[in-house]
Design a protein around this motif. Structure first.
Motif, PDB file in Angstrom:
ATOM      1  N   LEU A 111      22.258  59.382  42.852  1.00  0.00           N
ATOM      2  CA  LEU A 111      22.214  58.393  43.931  1.00  0.00           C
ATOM      3  C   LEU A 111      22.279  56.973  43.355  1.00  0.00           C
ATOM      4  O   LEU A 111      22.984  56.104  43.881  1.00  0.00           O
ATOM      5  N   VAL A 127      16.490  55.594  50.458  1.00  0.00           N
ATOM      6  CA  VAL A 127      17.461  56.597  50.910  1.00  0.00           C
ATOM      7  C   VAL A 127      16.905  57.998  50.667  1.00  0.00           C
ATOM      8  O   VAL A 127      16.989  58.878  51.537  1.00  0.00           O
ATOM      9  N   LEU A 128      16.305  58.212  49.499  1.00  0.00           N
ATOM     10  CA  LEU A 128      15.700  59.522  49.209  1.00  0.00           C
ATOM     11  C   LEU A 128      14.643  59.862  50.260  1.00  0.00           C
ATOM     12  O   LEU A 128      14.572  60.982  50.766  1.00  0.00           O
ATOM     13  N   VAL A 131      16.168  60.809  53.731  1.00  0.00           N
ATOM     14  CA  VAL A 131      16.747  62.161  53.865  1.00  0.00           C
ATOM     15  C   VAL A 131      15.743  63.240  53.450  1.00  0.00           C
ATOM     16  O   VAL A 131      16.083  64.423  53.383  1.00  0.00           O
ATOM     17  N   ALA A 155      22.739  61.479  51.813  1.00  0.00           N
ATOM     18  CA  ALA A 155      22.223  60.321  51.067  1.00  0.00           C
ATOM     19  C   ALA A 155      23.372  59.574  50.379  1.00  0.00           C
ATOM     20  O   ALA A 155      23.440  58.342  50.413  1.00  0.00           O
ATOM     21  N   VAL A 159      24.309  55.530  51.030  1.00  0.00           N
ATOM     22  CA  VAL A 159      23.695  54.631  50.048  1.00  0.00           C
ATOM     23  C   VAL A 159      24.474  53.312  49.907  1.00  0.00           C
ATOM     24  O   VAL A 159      23.900  52.274  49.581  1.00  0.00           O
TER      25      VAL A 159
END
Ligand SMILES: Nc1ncnc2c1ncn2[C@@H]1O[C@H](COP(=O)(O)OP(=O)(O)OP(=O)(O)O)[C@@H](O)[C@H]1O
Length: 296
Positions: A111, A127-128, A131, A155, A159
């Motif tokens: 990511l 973002v982690l 999701v 994700a 991102v």
């Protein structure tokens, strides 16, 4: 096609994120997408529905610039996707059906790498979290379950903080809780003004998330409407079914099924055999649309 669009072709061009006109795609003898036209306004969530092989992925890939149309015209953020440069690509996000080959990296590494490719990326940990992969941040992709890998796909799609996000069957393989979590994420992206085009086989997902849906069958757009108006008003009218005195099965659509039932009871002096009142569900309406298109 029946059209009950709220923003079909009448919104100002500057407000349109996606404009598709007479789009066609042939693979040899097969016409996968046939004269499809629609417009998606900026900030709108639009779902493409349709059976397997209807042409949804092909349509999305034409909009992403991964395939070249055989006919028609496409504009995404004012640009022909087939000629989209790096600046344009940085403004769109893609979650396709198949995962990237990134197995040996951890979720956070992959990511962070993707984030570095964009000018205005989102915070990787946010973002982690969004999701539901915070606990898996240091786990290599190879060790994720199918549903977790799909979350990582989502994700990766968001991102880069895209203005337009394409999601091809984003929640396939999600458990019910993950699907709800994903819905909340889409609502957040919508609130931030992201334009979203998604395909799904889950009608409740389309109903929950989208401002409008397009139904595609055998490459043709057969309906385009808000979920509430899909199939036209008539399609929602309740149906009363009963068996008449002569043994014939009868069916009548009516907005006032109680009144009809009362009159049947009065006429027969008793409740008719096999009496049922059916209120069409979205699935009934969708399946009727598809069957009618296949019979046509
Ligand atoms: N590269 C290709 N070459 C030849 N035919 C293709 C190719 N890609 C797709 N097709 C065909 O085009 C048609 C539309 O496929 P597409 O993947 O767009 O359907 P879909 O609506 O996304 O289906 P699903 O719901 O199963 O994902 C299908 O008949 C498919 O077999």
């Amino acid at each position: 096609m029946t059209e009950h669009s709220i923003a079909g072709g009448d919104s100002a061009p500057a407000d349109d994120a996606i404009v598709v006109t007479g789009l066609g795609k042939r693979y040899g003898e097969l016409t996968a997408v046939d004269d499809v036209s629609f417009t998606i306004a900026r900030g709108e969530v639009f779902a493409l529905l349709g059976p397997n092989g209807a042409g949804k992925t092909t349509t999305i890939e034409l909009l992403e610039g991964f395939r070249v149309p055989s006919s028609g015209r496409v504009r995404v953020l004012g640009v022909d996707p087939a000629r989209g440069d790096a600046d344009w690509r940085a403004r769109i996000g893609v979650v396709s059906q198949s995962s990237a080959d990134i197995e040996r990296f951890t979720c956070r590494e992959i990511l962070a790498h993707f984030a570095s490719l964009y000018p205005r990326p989102r915070d990787v940990d946010e973002v982690l979290e969004a999701v539901g992969l915070t606990e898996k941040a240091r786990t290599s992709v190879r060790k994720l379950s199918g549903g977790q890998q799909r979350r990582l796909d989502v994700a990766l799609g968001i991102v880069g903080r895209p203005e337009v996000l394409f999601l091809d069957e984003p929640t396939t393989g999600f458990d019910p809780e993950a699907r709800r979590q994903f819905w909340r994420l889409i609502e957040r992206l919508r609130d931030e003004g992201t334009t979203i085009l998604l395909t799904t086989h889950y009608l409740d997902e389309a109903e929950h998330l989208s401002d409008r849906v397009g139904v595609i069958a055998r490459g043709r757009l057969i309906d385009l409407a808000t979920v509430a108006l899909l199939g036209g008003a008539e399609a929602r009218t309740p149906i009363v079914r009963w068996t008449a005195a002569n043994g014939e099965r009868r069916a009548q659509r009516t907005e006032t099924p109680g009144t009809l039932v009362a009159s049947l009871v009065t006429a027969a002096g008793a409740e008719p055999d096999g009496l049922e009142i059916h209120r069409p569900t979205l699935e009934d309406i969708y399946l009727d649309l598809i069957h009618n298109a296949e019979d046509a």
